[in-house]
Motif scaffolding. Structure first.
Motif, PDB file in Angstrom:
ATOM      1  N   PHE A 111      -8.493  -1.256   4.434  1.00 27.80           N
ATOM      2  CA  PHE A 111      -8.149  -1.855   3.141  1.00 27.80           C
ATOM      3  C   PHE A 111      -8.054  -3.370   3.257  1.00 27.80           C
ATOM      4  O   PHE A 111      -8.638  -4.115   2.461  1.00 27.80           O
ATOM      5  CB  PHE A 111      -6.814  -1.271   2.650  1.00 27.80           C
ATOM      6  CG  PHE A 111      -6.339  -1.833   1.336  1.00 27.80           C
ATOM      7  CD1 PHE A 111      -6.740  -1.274   0.137  1.00 27.80           C
ATOM      8  CD2 PHE A 111      -5.487  -2.927   1.303  1.00 27.80           C
ATOM      9  CE1 PHE A 111      -6.301  -1.806  -1.077  1.00 27.80           C
ATOM     10  CE2 PHE A 111      -5.049  -3.469   0.104  1.00 27.80           C
ATOM     11  CZ  PHE A 111      -5.454  -2.897  -1.088  1.00 27.80           C
ATOM     12  N   ALA A 169     -10.956   2.382   1.920  1.00 31.60           N
ATOM     13  CA  ALA A 169      -9.895   3.122   2.610  1.00 31.60           C
ATOM     14  C   ALA A 169     -10.023   4.621   2.365  1.00 31.60           C
ATOM     15  O   ALA A 169      -9.771   5.433   3.272  1.00 31.60           O
ATOM     16  CB  ALA A 169      -8.536   2.616   2.141  1.00 31.60           C
ATOM     17  N   ALA A 213     -11.559  -2.316  -2.108  1.00 31.48           N
ATOM     18  CA  ALA A 213     -10.877  -2.038  -0.845  1.00 31.48           C
ATOM     19  C   ALA A 213     -10.300  -0.623  -0.830  1.00 31.48           C
ATOM     20  O   ALA A 213     -10.295   0.051   0.207  1.00 31.48           O
ATOM     21  CB  ALA A 213      -9.776  -3.065  -0.605  1.00 31.48           C
ATOM     22  N   SER A 214      -9.815  -0.159  -1.971  1.00 33.57           N
ATOM     23  CA  SER A 214      -9.276   1.202  -2.062  1.00 33.57           C
ATOM     24  C   SER A 214     -10.373   2.239  -1.843  1.00 33.57           C
ATOM     25  O   SER A 214     -10.151   3.282  -1.206  1.00 33.57           O
ATOM     26  CB  SER A 214      -8.611   1.421  -3.424  1.00 33.57           C
ATOM     27  OG  SER A 214      -7.488   0.587  -3.579  1.00 33.57           O
ATOM     28  N   THR A 236       0.846  -1.190   0.000  1.00 36.68           N
ATOM     29  CA  THR A 236       0.000   0.000   0.000  1.00 36.68           C
ATOM     30  C   THR A 236       0.885   1.245   0.000  1.00 36.68           C
ATOM     31  O   THR A 236       1.906   1.306   0.677  1.00 36.68           O
ATOM     32  CB  THR A 236      -0.946   0.009   1.210  1.00 36.68           C
ATOM     33  OG1 THR A 236      -0.183  -0.066   2.427  1.00 36.68           O
ATOM     34  CG2 THR A 236      -1.889  -1.191   1.155  1.00 36.68           C
ATOM     35  N   ALA A 242      -5.182   5.230  -6.199  1.00 38.13           N
ATOM     36  CA  ALA A 242      -6.203   5.413  -5.165  1.00 38.13           C
ATOM     37  C   ALA A 242      -7.144   6.537  -5.564  1.00 38.13           C
ATOM     38  O   ALA A 242      -6.760   7.443  -6.308  1.00 38.13           O
ATOM     39  CB  ALA A 242      -5.538   5.738  -3.834  1.00 38.13           C
TER      40      ALA A 242
END
Length: 294
Positions: A247, A272, A268-269, A212, A232
């Motif tokens: 994430f 986050a 997931a991004s 990440t 992102a």
């Protein structure tokens, strides 16, 4: 639905908000202090549960007031806490300074987490019955390694967040399917500051890696293929605490649902990105409906 087992820490985050973090030997005045349920294990469990996962938490809290709050927070998120034991003494705490740019510095005191040194029959059975196991390094290394080896023996996919960063014993690395360090942890583990070089180095230890990169996104690499960069979403960060755990927890849900890696990483991004726009760790984690709408 795939069950996600989380073997990890529960901490109460004691968060101080300041214009800028103090330097060594310096005192600054903060504007606010909050206590927020956290711990990397608990954060990942809450993130996964809010994203729609069926989650079992394995760990320990103390006999203090924080312990009760930590357990209640997990239960309110829908996490199964039957294997979250109560140990005599204080719960784990994380002392966090968050500046006006949303960056943070953290000191963790293990407390009850330090009592989780081995798995009992119930914990082993829960891991064996899960589809995925999430691990971090805020519990003693002996039990983290035992958890990973238990999962491997039963064919359970294991995801490790190597934080706080430290060398990975062979028994642990050999049992991990997916490693998710941030760029600083990846550099510490490999000696490479370039994420691509770090990813290729880490693939000598584990089959898959996601590094990440904060606001820049993340890099995915698997043995036999070229690393792939995922940008992102562009947002204004208020507090990055818990973003990495959001994430990981959300990614686990997506992978458990059989989504492809690009789709899972993108989802997931988005989670986050929602997290960093709110203060706190577990309190800032989005629900599935929010992630789907983003």
């Amino acid at each position: 639905m795939t069950v996600i087992a989380v073997l990890g820490s529960t901490n109460m985050d004691v968060v101080a908000y300041v214009a800028r973090a103090p330097g060594r030997g310096e005192t600054v005045t903060g504007r606010e202090l909050r206590t927020v349920p956290g711990g990397k294990g608990a954060n990942q469990a809450v993130a996964a549960a809010r994203a729609g996962g069926e989650v079992v938490m394995i760990g320990a809290v103390g006999t203090d007031e924080y312990g009760s709050r930590l357990r209640t927070n997990l239960e309110h998120a829908g996490v199964d806490t039957d294997l979250l034991h109560t140990a005599a003494g204080p719960s784990g705490t994380a002392h966090i300074v968050v500046d006006d740019e949303g960056s943070n510095a953290i000191v963790v005191i293990p407390g009850a987490n330090g009592t989780v040194t081995a798995l009992g029959p119930g914990e082993k059975a829960a891991i064996a019955a899960a589809g995925l196991l999430l691990l971090q390094l805020e519990l003693p290394m002996t039990v983290v390694t035992e958890g990973a080896m238990t999962a491997k023996a039963r064919g359970v996919r294991t995801i490790l967040t190597p934080s706080p960063v430290q060398p990975l014993p062979a028994g642990l690395a050999d049992s991990v399917d997916l490693l998710i360090p941030n760029e600083h942890e990846a550099a510490e583990l490999t000696g490479h500051t370039d994420p691509r070089a770090a990813a290729l180095s880490l693939l000598r230890q584990v089959p898959e890696v996601v590094i990440t990169l904060g606001s820049r996104g993340c890099l995915y690499a698997a043995r036999g293929g070229e690393p792939v960069f995922f940008p992102a979403p562009e947002v204004t960060a208020v507090d990055t605490t818990g973003a990495g755990d959001t994430f990981v927890g959300t990614l686990a849900v997506a992978l458990g649902e059989g989504r492809s890696v690009p789709e899972a990483v993108g989802w997931a991004s988005s989670a986050a990105a929602l997290c960093v726009q709110r203060p706190g760790a577990s309190t800032s984690m989005p629900y599935r409906s929010e992630i789907d709408a983003s």
